[in-house]
Design an enzyme around this catalytic site. Sequence first.
Site, short mmCIF file in Angstrom:
data_model
loop_
_atom_site.label_atom_id
_atom_site.label_comp_id
_atom_site.label_asym_id
_atom_site.label_seq_id
_atom_site.Cartn_x
_atom_site.Cartn_y
_atom_site.Cartn_z
N GLY A 90 -30.12 -1.23 21.14
CA GLY A 90 -29.00 -0.50 21.71
C GLY A 90 -28.33 0.47 20.75
O GLY A 90 -27.37 1.14 21.11
N HIS A 91 -28.83 0.60 19.53
CA HIS A 91 -28.16 1.43 18.51
C HIS A 91 -29.20 2.30 17.81
O HIS A 91 -29.55 2.00 16.67
CB HIS A 91 -27.44 0.54 17.50
CG HIS A 91 -26.36 1.24 16.74
ND1 HIS A 91 -26.58 1.91 15.57
CD2 HIS A 91 -25.04 1.35 16.98
CE1 HIS A 91 -25.43 2.39 15.11
NE2 HIS A 91 -24.49 2.07 15.95
N PHE A 92 -29.65 3.29 18.26
CA PHE A 92 -29.49 3.91 19.56
C PHE A 92 -30.88 4.11 20.13
O PHE A 92 -31.78 4.51 19.40
CB PHE A 92 -28.79 5.27 19.43
CG PHE A 92 -27.40 5.18 18.88
CD1 PHE A 92 -26.35 4.79 19.70
CD2 PHE A 92 -27.15 5.44 17.56
CE1 PHE A 92 -25.06 4.73 19.20
CE2 PHE A 92 -25.86 5.37 17.05
CZ PHE A 92 -24.81 5.01 17.87
#
Length: 156
Positions: free
Chosen positions: A60-62
């Site tokens: 999720g990052h990124f």
Amino acid sequence: MSNPSDGSTDPKTTFMIEEIQELLPHRYPFLLVDRIIDYKESERAVGIKNVTMNEEFFQGHFPGRPLMPGVLIVEAMAQVGGIVLAQLPDIPSGKLFVFTGIDKVRIRRSVVPGDQLVITAEFLSLKRKRFAMMSTKAEVDGKLACSGELMFAMVD
């Protein structure tokens, strides 16, 4: 501290992951130190973190542009500092120092999959045998990625 792995009485200067796990309570996925490559009791530790695409935080990052979160770089620096603090000679065995504060932290470059963080934590002070301060930095390929002063407190 002697070095029982080779039978010598020379001070231990390196730690493998199993030894790190004896000193720190962190475990996957939050153990962010793979090895200690240089250690001097009560003074400093130098550790490495191999950053791979398999790290959970990259999901999720990124997406499409994976960057190691700065707060996790700081946490890795704190864990290397914890190696020094866990072995201070005047502190009873088994006591835990927890990360309690940061000063002067600056993130200076991105850390991406494939990088190897080289993290240095230098002992600055211990007050009332309970509150400690460390100067820390994380580098990739000899270039500063992050630096700052970290505070710790011993918990009962």
